[in-house]
Scaffold this active site. Structure first.
Site, PDB file in Angstrom:
ATOM      1  N   HIS A 137       0.811  -1.221   0.000  1.00 27.39           N
ATOM      2  CA  HIS A 137       0.000   0.000   0.000  1.00 27.39           C
ATOM      3  C   HIS A 137       0.844   1.273   0.000  1.00 27.39           C
ATOM      4  O   HIS A 137       0.341   2.351   0.315  1.00 27.39           O
ATOM      5  CB  HIS A 137      -0.979  -0.002   1.177  1.00 27.39           C
ATOM      6  CG  HIS A 137      -2.212  -0.786   0.887  1.00 27.39           C
ATOM      7  ND1 HIS A 137      -3.295  -0.254   0.231  1.00 27.39           N
ATOM      8  CD2 HIS A 137      -2.511  -2.073   1.118  1.00 27.39           C
ATOM      9  CE1 HIS A 137      -4.222  -1.184   0.081  1.00 27.39           C
ATOM     10  NE2 HIS A 137      -3.771  -2.296   0.618  1.00 27.39           N
TER      11      HIS A 137
ATOM     12  N   ASP B 126      -6.801   4.521   9.464  1.00 31.22           N
ATOM     13  CA  ASP B 126      -8.180   4.474   8.960  1.00 31.22           C
ATOM     14  C   ASP B 126      -8.456   3.192   8.172  1.00 31.22           C
ATOM     15  O   ASP B 126      -9.583   2.705   8.157  1.00 31.22           O
ATOM     16  CB  ASP B 126      -8.462   5.679   8.063  1.00 31.22           C
ATOM     17  CG  ASP B 126      -8.634   6.959   8.866  1.00 31.22           C
ATOM     18  OD1 ASP B 126      -9.074   6.875  10.026  1.00 31.22           O
ATOM     19  OD2 ASP B 126      -8.321   8.041   8.342  1.00 31.22           O
TER      20      ASP B 126
ATOM     21  N   GLU C 274     -12.043  13.182  13.658  1.00 35.13           N
ATOM     22  CA  GLU C 274     -11.476  13.494  12.359  1.00 35.13           C
ATOM     23  C   GLU C 274     -12.324  14.570  11.690  1.00 35.13           C
ATOM     24  O   GLU C 274     -13.468  14.821  12.093  1.00 35.13           O
ATOM     25  CB  GLU C 274     -11.398  12.259  11.448  1.00 35.13           C
ATOM     26  CG  GLU C 274     -10.280  11.313  11.805  1.00 35.13           C
ATOM     27  CD  GLU C 274     -10.015  10.249  10.756  1.00 35.13           C
ATOM     28  OE1 GLU C 274      -9.078   9.457  10.951  1.00 35.13           O
ATOM     29  OE2 GLU C 274     -10.734  10.203   9.726  1.00 35.13           O
TER      30      GLU C 274
END
Length: 566
Positions: free
Chosen positions: A131, A197, A312
């Site tokens: 990723h 997240d 957030e």
């Protein structure tokens, strides 16, 4: 593109020795088969490459000889290494010469020792699920270690003889989603307290950066919640380190961008976890009000009963775009219409996302009164508050459910992701809003924009991650995707360069950094931290073998001598 000077100097073309080394490795593969598993060891079942069975001319290269003699429990593969050159960003594609699939930490150490003892410029990169955005886990014509082949999670709800605190010990290649499932199953009510997240990231990968999310204001990043690491250094040494044992390596590796060692195992604090989550989203039209509320929330931690668990924020376009417009705010799109928005709203709106965890025994009037009391001081648009109740696991795994599954169904997951993550000082965030959020972007942005504050005192200053020198700073993330119907990759990268330039002028820092020139790395770290960073490289990876994809140091026999300019 220029080349870094001094200790970061890059030889622009491969030396004949490096090319020869790669060719010899490929020749070895042709003689040993597509995977160099070797012969079976009778005593313990270990696999190794039988170097003596290959033709003499194949073993003339020092690196090949060392690799050929490796005794491995896993295996080294030369067959179709293209998957190791693919990452989430889809921006860079640098195939390695080989991929190691280790079955033990000794496999990782043996490979690094062999590469370090060679006379070539071979390098090594540790790779998780892939990723990275800019090829950080790639090793051009080097060797990639596929960390996902090393698995293992051990939950210790009562600690052990060395540590009385509850912890989970996970291999560096384990995914955080599997860590969460294991802790909730083996120790009901316990889990790590700091997350990212998206959970389909490796333990070693996020700890090599920082690991941030909406819990960071309260618990710090993931690197602030580690008790102990098992690390293989660039010398091939296996080291157990912690705040009290080999602490210099411990803090260098945490946030160290993979430059000083490969994390093969980590012990992470686990604490009480709720069964359910009240998940709330509230909208704002005024950035100053939005900023004030967020900063008030992250400072209100004296009373745990009045502190949210997760905070957030997002920038929302004032349009009906289902990805980045106000239609994306409610938990169901039919819960909002244009008539509900303030008539004087600008081109952008703001979204506050907060959660409060609770257990089933808490359900009732007392819980509702507590939520109401916690929301009362906030100045959001009262008609634009949306909430739902979900399990703790479902909330933490929300990006997979809400984003990845849907994007894959629409064939929009495997597109370039030129994401940009920044840390912006709180004193500069209003200017940043004016220059970037309100001015730079088109109507269709192509991905979420996150903006939320964290407390610097929750970050351990001994770790290697670079953050602004203010007590409160904001994570700002531009998670844009190069969609077929939107701006192209080149255009987004140009936007990113402009945004980063403004951020740096406002004394911000790049998170998950990627730079080309050594001077840029020096500016990123600052003089003192850069000096310490180089010294740690000299100490723990003196051959500059590890994590070449970060583009900080480059393996070169002379790089240590060139470091005098630091």
């Amino acid at each position: 593109m220029g080349h870094p000077s001094s200790c970061g100097r890059l030889v622009s073309t491969c030396s004949w020795l490096t090319i020869r080394s790669v060719l010899v490795l490929l020749l070895l593969a042709s003689h040993c088969g597509s995977e160099t598993r070797g012969v079976q060891a009778a005593a313990d079942g270990d696999k190794f490459i039988d170097a003596h069975s290959a033709p003499a001319c194949v073993l003339q290269d020092v690196a090949c000889t060392a690799l050929g003699l490796l005794k491995l429990k896993g295996y080294l593969s030369f067959h179709d290494t293209s998957a190791a050159a693919r990452d989430f960003g889809l921006i860079k594609h640098l195939p390695p010469a080989a991929v190691l699939y280790p079955n033990s930490v000794e496999d990782v150490a043996a490979l690094i020792r062999a590469v370090a003892s060679s006379s070539t410029n071979l390098t090594v990169a540790a790779k998780g699920p892939g990723h990275s955005i800019n090829g950080q886990a790639q090793a051009d014509k080097g060797i990639v270690i596929e960390m996902s082949s090393m698995r293992g999670i051990k939950v210790m709800p009562h600690g052990d003889d060395d540590c009385a605190l509850p912890f989970v010990e996970a291999s560096g290649g384990e995914l955080w989603v599997d860590v969460l499932e294991a802790t909730l199953k083996e120790a009901p009510g316990l889990a790590p307290n700091s997350w990212t997240d998206y959970l389909y990231l490796s333990v070693g990968g996020t700890l090599s950066n920082a690991g941030v999310s909406g819990q960071t204001f309260r618990h710090g990043p993931q690197i602030s919640n580690v008790l102990q690491l098992e690390v293989v250094t660039g010398k091939g040494e296996i080291v157990i380190c912690s705040p009290s044992k080999q602490s210099e390596l411990f803090y260098a590796v945490l946030g160290g961008l993979g430059q000083f060692g490969i994390i093969t195992k980590a012990r992470i604090i686990i604490e009480p976890a709720p069964e359910k989550v009240r998940w709330m989203r509230a909208m704002y039209s005024d950035f100053e009000v939005f900023k004030k509320d967020q900063e008030m929330l992250i400072s209100a931690m004296q009373d745990p009963l009045l502190t949210f668990d997760f905070i957030e924020g997002f920038v929302v376009m004032n349009n009906e775009d289902p990805t980045n417009g106000w239609k994306s705010v409610p938990f169901s799109p039919d819960q909002i219409t244009a008539s509900m928005l303030p008539p004087d709203a600008s081109s952008v709106l703001y979204l506050l996302e907060i959660t409060l965890g609770y257990n089933l025994v808490d359900v009732g009037p007392v819980l509702e009164e507590r939520v109401e009391k916690m929301l009362a001081p906030l100045n959001y648009i009262r008609s634009l508050m949306f909430s739902t109740d979900v399990s703790y696991f479902k909330f933490l795994n929300r990006i997979y459910d809400l984003v990845e599954v849907r994007s894959r169904a629409l064939k929009l997951w495997d597109v370039p992701h030129p994401w940009l993550n920044l840390f912006v000082p709180a004193s500069s965030i209003t200017t940043f809003d004016s220059l970037i959020f309100k001015e730079l972007f088109p109507v269709e942005f192509g991905g979420p924009i996150l903006v939320y504050p964290v407390n610097r005192d929750k970050w351990d200053s001994r770790a290697a991650t670079v953050v602004p020198d203010e007590e409160v700073f904001y994570l700002v993330a531009f998670l844009r995707n190069a969609l077929p119907s939107g701006p192209g990759l080149a255009s987004i990268l140009e936007d990113n360069a402009r945004i980063l330039s403004i951020c740096e002028q406002l004394r911000g820092k790049q998170y998950l950094p990627r730079y080309i020139e050594e001077a840029q790395w020096k500016q990123h770290f600052g003089a003192d931290q850069w000096r310490a960073f180089v010294q740690h490289k000299q100490m723990f990876d003196p051959q500059a073998i590890l994590a070449p994809g970060q583009n900080i140091f480059h393996r070169n026999p002379d790089w240590m001598q060139l470091s005098a300019s630091i």
